[in-house]
Design a protein around this motif. Sequence first.
Motif, PDB file in Angstrom:
ATOM      1  N   UNK A 196       0.809  -1.231   0.000  1.00  0.00           N
ATOM      2  CA  UNK A 196       0.000   0.000   0.000  1.00  0.00           C
ATOM      3  C   UNK A 196       0.837   1.273   0.000  1.00  0.00           C
ATOM      4  N   UNK A 197       2.094   1.217   0.453  1.00  0.00           N
ATOM      5  CA  UNK A 197       2.958   2.382   0.389  1.00  0.00           C
ATOM      6  C   UNK A 197       4.405   1.947   0.156  1.00  0.00           C
ATOM      7  N   UNK A 198       5.042   2.579  -0.810  1.00  0.00           N
ATOM      8  CA  UNK A 198       6.432   2.255  -1.118  1.00  0.00           C
ATOM      9  C   UNK A 198       7.231   3.556  -1.224  1.00  0.00           C
ATOM     10  N   UNK A 199       8.548   3.436  -1.092  1.00  0.00           N
ATOM     11  CA  UNK A 199       9.446   4.573  -1.303  1.00  0.00           C
ATOM     12  C   UNK A 199      10.465   4.179  -2.364  1.00  0.00           C
ATOM     13  N   UNK A 200      10.542   4.983  -3.422  1.00  0.00           N
ATOM     14  CA  UNK A 200      11.549   4.786  -4.466  1.00  0.00           C
ATOM     15  C   UNK A 200      12.775   5.580  -4.036  1.00  0.00           C
ATOM     16  N   UNK A 201      13.879   4.896  -3.780  1.00  0.00           N
ATOM     17  CA  UNK A 201      15.063   5.565  -3.248  1.00  0.00           C
ATOM     18  C   UNK A 201      16.240   5.423  -4.198  1.00  0.00           C
ATOM     19  N   UNK A 202      17.056   6.450  -4.253  1.00  0.00           N
ATOM     20  CA  UNK A 202      18.228   6.409  -5.115  1.00  0.00           C
ATOM     21  C   UNK A 202      18.905   7.755  -5.174  1.00  0.00           C
ATOM     22  N   UNK A 203      20.088   7.830  -5.798  1.00  0.00           N
ATOM     23  CA  UNK A 203      20.820   9.101  -5.897  1.00  0.00           C
ATOM     24  C   UNK A 203      20.123  10.074  -6.838  1.00  0.00           C
ATOM     25  N   UNK A 204      20.579  11.322  -6.904  1.00  0.00           N
ATOM     26  CA  UNK A 204      19.914  12.306  -7.773  1.00  0.00           C
ATOM     27  C   UNK A 204      20.007  11.929  -9.245  1.00  0.00           C
ATOM     28  N   UNK A 205      18.928  12.221  -9.986  1.00  0.00           N
ATOM     29  CA  UNK A 205      18.957  12.038 -11.434  1.00  0.00           C
ATOM     30  C   UNK A 205      18.609  10.656 -11.935  1.00  0.00           C
ATOM     31  N   UNK A 206      18.046   9.796 -11.080  1.00  0.00           N
ATOM     32  CA  UNK A 206      17.684   8.451 -11.547  1.00  0.00           C
ATOM     33  C   UNK A 206      16.225   8.352 -11.987  1.00  0.00           C
ATOM     34  N   UNK A 207      15.494   9.456 -11.944  1.00  0.00           N
ATOM     35  CA  UNK A 207      14.119   9.464 -12.451  1.00  0.00           C
ATOM     36  C   UNK A 207      13.101   8.871 -11.506  1.00  0.00           C
ATOM     37  N   UNK A 208      13.296   9.082 -10.201  1.00  0.00           N
ATOM     38  CA  UNK A 208      12.383   8.495  -9.203  1.00  0.00           C
ATOM     39  C   UNK A 208      10.974   9.071  -9.317  1.00  0.00           C
ATOM     40  N   UNK A 209      10.894  10.390  -9.471  1.00  0.00           N
ATOM     41  CA  UNK A 209       9.572  11.026  -9.566  1.00  0.00           C
ATOM     42  C   UNK A 209       8.869  10.593 -10.842  1.00  0.00           C
ATOM     43  N   UNK A 210       9.601  10.534 -11.936  1.00  0.00           N
ATOM     44  CA  UNK A 210       9.016  10.080 -13.206  1.00  0.00           C
ATOM     45  C   UNK A 210       8.539   8.634 -13.087  1.00  0.00           C
ATOM     46  N   UNK A 211       9.329   7.804 -12.414  1.00  0.00           N
ATOM     47  CA  UNK A 211       8.946   6.402 -12.224  1.00  0.00           C
ATOM     48  C   UNK A 211       7.666   6.306 -11.406  1.00  0.00           C
ATOM     49  N   UNK A 212       7.537   7.152 -10.387  1.00  0.00           N
ATOM     50  CA  UNK A 212       6.317   7.173  -9.570  1.00  0.00           C
ATOM     51  C   UNK A 212       5.107   7.544 -10.419  1.00  0.00           C
ATOM     52  N   UNK A 213       5.290   8.516 -11.311  1.00  0.00           N
ATOM     53  CA  UNK A 213       4.198   8.920 -12.199  1.00  0.00           C
ATOM     54  C   UNK A 213       3.840   7.813 -13.182  1.00  0.00           C
ATOM     55  N   UNK A 214       4.849   7.113 -13.685  1.00  0.00           N
ATOM     56  CA  UNK A 214       4.581   6.011 -14.618  1.00  0.00           C
ATOM     57  C   UNK A 214       3.796   4.893 -13.944  1.00  0.00           C
ATOM     58  N   UNK A 215       4.128   4.612 -12.688  1.00  0.00           N
ATOM     59  CA  UNK A 215       3.388   3.607 -11.921  1.00  0.00           C
ATOM     60  C   UNK A 215       1.933   4.039 -11.775  1.00  0.00           C
ATOM     61  N   UNK A 216       1.729   5.322 -11.426  1.00  0.00           N
ATOM     62  CA  UNK A 216       0.367   5.853 -11.274  1.00  0.00           C
ATOM     63  C   UNK A 216      -0.395   5.770 -12.592  1.00  0.00           C
ATOM     64  N   UNK A 217       0.272   6.115 -13.682  1.00  0.00           N
ATOM     65  CA  UNK A 217      -0.376   6.061 -15.003  1.00  0.00           C
ATOM     66  C   UNK A 217      -0.862   4.651 -15.326  1.00  0.00           C
ATOM     67  N   UNK A 218      -0.027   3.661 -15.051  1.00  0.00           N
ATOM     68  CA  UNK A 218      -0.396   2.276 -15.353  1.00  0.00           C
ATOM     69  C   UNK A 218      -1.561   1.813 -14.470  1.00  0.00           C
TER      70      UNK A 218
END
Length: 595
Positions: A196-218
Amino acid sequence: MNHFEYTTQLLNYLDGLKINQTIINWNFKGKTDIAFGTPGGSWDGKGYLFENNNKGYKFIIRSIPNKENGYIVIESLNLEGQLYNIRLNDNKKFFSKDGITKLLDSFSMTVGYGKRKRNDVKNEFLKLGVETNVISEIEDNNPNWGKVLIDILNWAILREKVKIELKKNVSSNIDNDNLNQTQKQIEMIELLEYKKQIILQGPPGTGKTREAKLIAKEILGLDSLEDLKENTQFKLIQFHPSYTYEDFVRGIVAESKGDRIQYNNVNKTLGLFAKEALKNFMNSKKVPELISKEIWVEENYLKFKEDIEKQLQEVGEIIIKEKTKPKITAIEENALRVNRYSNENDSILVKDNDIIYGYIGLYLTEPSIKVKENLSLSKSARSGMYYLYQNLIEKFKKYLDKNKSEFKFTEEFKPEKIKKYILVIDEINRANLSSVLGELIYALEYRGEAVESMYAVDDDNQLILPPNLYIIGTMNTADRSVGHIDYAIRRRFAFVDVLPENLKEKQGLENFHEVLFLEVEKLFKEHTSPEFEVKDVQLGHSYFIDKSNEENGAGMDIRFEYEIKPILLEYVKDGVLIGKGKDIKKEIEELKTLL
């Protein structure tokens, strides 16, 4: 033949079928409201259920005329999911030329929550001996809609077989570096469904926010990231160090009411979003009779308020019950303002829902539910003032009686389709999470259970995070200046690494500067301080994409000078990158020669 004519004529044919009518080896079982996995919930209009007489396949066919698009939808009762959504304004799916109209398969298929590669889908069809993508074709001047229907149903069998085969190949290992990007996304979605809740973690510039949006889109079944902007089931916010519980969950706001200031407890971002998700979740569980009652009462109550407003314009105030002092003095949003005594300052707000559900309990429920015993009402309505609420409910009833309005049950109202709501919290670790979440730390784990908030909204301290609300956080692992995530919170979130990738190697991206990426990667491997892990600080792949061909974009020379080099030098200053006997700053400067 255009798509509107095609879907209209096919729908007319389906409407003319009789229950248990057999067309070749398919039996028509009747109309159905069952719908699976369609964008925004479910399709409007009836589906038509067919069962294969020999093989036991059961499919629902929908033909949906629309002057802009037009759709044919195939759904499987066997798999309890959608097999194909054919949008007919797409020439890869629908084509008309020289008096012949063809319905086509584009070999696009979703398995889990991700789309499979078209070649993979096509290869599975080839294994079944299918070498064409033509589902059905007809002559425009002499269309045989029975043949079209059988063609679609027979093709549905093929689609189902292919989907089953592709499903077998879905891996369950989220940490496998060899998984392609789509597969990783599928795994993240499955993890989100579970946790029900996850955190995408990583260094700057790996596209975490974009990945979160792609998950939401799907999950929401949208066509593009742009569609998220206007979607009420999606919300994106960003945390910062001064963010508080009062900003995120519930707080106090001051509102001007004429010559006085009124302080109210209100829901904030999460409180409002959770309330909307809970409303949908609860409505999806309601029986049609209750929905029918609610809609009827709400519609008539709005007319009642309009009538009250007209009277107020004429006389200024309205006595609620003869020979008593309480009176209605104003109409407000979702409420009536009532003065209980002669003192003008002694006013309260009576929420519309208390009158609506109080009326349903008293007059549309068997046995009737008294106001002070009706748990659907606020604490104020059930307190010592219950008589005031009861008098207002009776005034509403008199209005209905006067207008000869009487409830009649109708089956046209169906429970809402359950929807999924997705909240993305960017930079989730920049705020003090324990303080921001407060009592909701418990609610994250125990979805559907109420927790007590320190602020009562509408006389109710309870907060509920429903099962259809999903939270995706993003976290920059290189930022040590931000808040610590304690073990209690970590236990309630699943953490997923989003790491730097060579996009030319993994995705074949031509405008990715592979040479510079590899040299910077080498720099981190050789010079990262033992206090840090390379995977937590290495610059992400988005820094190495040449954007010179994009509108307002920049080439790699500008990106290096003003984006890459400054952060590398900042790492040197902060002790993330150390020389180890070499002039680290000189090495960084020399990277420019690679451009």
